[in-house]
Design a protein around this motif. Sequence first.
Motif, PDB file in Angstrom:
ATOM      1  N   ARG A 134      -8.008   3.395  -0.888  1.00 21.14           N
ATOM      2  CA  ARG A 134      -6.620   2.928  -0.848  1.00 21.14           C
ATOM      3  C   ARG A 134      -5.971   3.006  -2.223  1.00 21.14           C
ATOM      4  O   ARG A 134      -4.777   3.260  -2.344  1.00 21.14           O
ATOM      5  CB  ARG A 134      -6.559   1.484  -0.349  1.00 21.14           C
ATOM      6  CG  ARG A 134      -6.674   1.349   1.156  1.00 21.14           C
ATOM      7  CD  ARG A 134      -6.106   0.015   1.610  1.00 21.14           C
ATOM      8  NE  ARG A 134      -6.034  -0.067   3.055  1.00 21.14           N
ATOM      9  CZ  ARG A 134      -5.203  -0.883   3.705  1.00 21.14           C
ATOM     10  NH1 ARG A 134      -4.404  -1.680   3.022  1.00 21.14           N
ATOM     11  NH2 ARG A 134      -5.181  -0.898   5.018  1.00 21.14           N
ATOM     12  N   TYR A 160      -1.794   8.191   3.359  1.00 23.23           N
ATOM     13  CA  TYR A 160      -1.280   6.969   3.995  1.00 23.23           C
ATOM     14  C   TYR A 160      -0.800   7.273   5.416  1.00 23.23           C
ATOM     15  O   TYR A 160      -1.132   6.550   6.367  1.00 23.23           O
ATOM     16  CB  TYR A 160      -0.141   6.407   3.155  1.00 23.23           C
ATOM     17  CG  TYR A 160       0.537   5.196   3.743  1.00 23.23           C
ATOM     18  CD1 TYR A 160       0.166   3.907   3.370  1.00 23.23           C
ATOM     19  CD2 TYR A 160       1.568   5.332   4.684  1.00 23.23           C
ATOM     20  CE1 TYR A 160       0.791   2.795   3.922  1.00 23.23           C
ATOM     21  CE2 TYR A 160       2.190   4.233   5.236  1.00 23.23           C
ATOM     22  CZ  TYR A 160       1.800   2.970   4.855  1.00 23.23           C
ATOM     23  OH  TYR A 160       2.413   1.871   5.399  1.00 23.23           O
ATOM     24  N   SER A 201       0.780   4.339  -2.739  1.00 24.05           N
ATOM     25  CA  SER A 201       0.653   5.757  -2.396  1.00 24.05           C
ATOM     26  C   SER A 201       1.804   6.579  -2.971  1.00 24.05           C
ATOM     27  O   SER A 201       1.599   7.730  -3.391  1.00 24.05           O
ATOM     28  CB  SER A 201       0.594   5.928  -0.872  1.00 24.05           C
ATOM     29  OG  SER A 201       1.832   5.620  -0.262  1.00 24.05           O
ATOM     30  N   TRP A 210       0.833  -1.207   0.000  1.00 25.06           N
ATOM     31  CA  TRP A 210       0.000   0.000   0.000  1.00 25.06           C
ATOM     32  C   TRP A 210       0.867   1.257   0.000  1.00 25.06           C
ATOM     33  O   TRP A 210       0.529   2.257  -0.615  1.00 25.06           O
ATOM     34  CB  TRP A 210      -0.939  -0.020   1.209  1.00 25.06           C
ATOM     35  CG  TRP A 210      -1.877   1.148   1.281  1.00 25.06           C
ATOM     36  CD1 TRP A 210      -2.307   1.923   0.238  1.00 25.06           C
ATOM     37  CD2 TRP A 210      -2.471   1.710   2.451  1.00 25.06           C
ATOM     38  NE1 TRP A 210      -3.147   2.917   0.682  1.00 25.06           N
ATOM     39  CE2 TRP A 210      -3.264   2.807   2.038  1.00 25.06           C
ATOM     40  CE3 TRP A 210      -2.425   1.375   3.808  1.00 25.06           C
ATOM     41  CZ2 TRP A 210      -3.987   3.567   2.941  1.00 25.06           C
ATOM     42  CZ3 TRP A 210      -3.157   2.127   4.706  1.00 25.06           C
ATOM     43  CH2 TRP A 210      -3.933   3.210   4.266  1.00 25.06           C
ATOM     44  N   GLN A 218      -3.660   7.899   7.735  1.00 30.06           N
ATOM     45  CA  GLN A 218      -4.385   6.682   8.043  1.00 30.06           C
ATOM     46  C   GLN A 218      -3.736   5.936   9.209  1.00 30.06           C
ATOM     47  O   GLN A 218      -4.417   5.481  10.135  1.00 30.06           O
ATOM     48  CB  GLN A 218      -4.423   5.772   6.801  1.00 30.06           C
ATOM     49  CG  GLN A 218      -5.430   4.646   6.878  1.00 30.06           C
ATOM     50  CD  GLN A 218      -6.829   5.085   6.512  1.00 30.06           C
ATOM     51  OE1 GLN A 218      -7.095   6.275   6.382  1.00 30.06           O
ATOM     52  NE2 GLN A 218      -7.730   4.142   6.345  1.00 30.06           N
TER      53      GLN A 218
END
Length: 306
Positions: free
Chosen positions: A252, A260, A79, A75, A263
Amino acid sequence: MSINNKTFKTKLTKERVRSAWLFMLPMFIALSVVAIYPLFNTIRYSFTDARLGDLYNYNYVGFFNYETLLFYDSWWWVSVKNTFVFSIVSVSLETVLGVIFALILNNNIPARGIVRAAILIPWAIPTIVNAKMFQWMFNQQFGVFNEILIDLNLITEPIAFLAYPDSAMAAAIFVDVWKTTPFITLLTLAALQMIPAEIYESTRIDGVSPLRVFWKITLPLIKPTLVIAVIFRSLDALRVFDLLYVLTSNSRENASMSVYARQWLVDYMEVGQGSAASTLLFAFLTISTIIYLIVTKTNFDKQGVY
């Protein structure tokens, strides 16, 4: 007598330097409080397992958070890709459009003053307001963009622009270009108005084509201003948060590095992991700026601009 003059000038220079540092001291103190100390704390927390609920009880884990980000968290790399795609495309479009609009506004067009004032309206609107406004405009059921495309017979049924990663990213870039192109336009227009009119008069007398005048005269003279504008815009684009967060509903697939980090810091309450992401974002910003300055400075030196 000359020795006394030299001594006096040296003393005066030292006093001016001392006065300059005294005048800048309040700024350095404020900068230390609002920027340097939080940055130091962020870097410190990035080497810990601190959680948002209890920031004082933590253990140092070394480079574990960075290893997780760089080698195990896909992830994070999504990003990173989203951030650089957004930054490169949006800043490139804004630069090209900003220069074009500035060249137009630099001419004696009707109602030039009104147009100059009107073009700044998108820049004056807060980003979060822009994002919410365009979120409605891109809406599948009520959005004006779908209505226009259907009326023009370009589509037969409404499109969910913000429902898919690629179209949502394109929509975010569109909104960012709409909002921040006036910034490039304003700075470029100021640079254009600093160019002496005699230069263009001589080129007209010599019969030089407008395109050649732009590439050989106008562009080299406004390049220093463009560099500053692009650096500011690149820094803004690389740390984009609110625009993508609102338009893509915290998806996402379209998350930026700032989204990111937020989060992990807020939703997951993992201060260590979020701080590591924020530190890497800061490193990306610093390295990108240095590389851009080196490249543009080298080009300017070759062309004799500096």
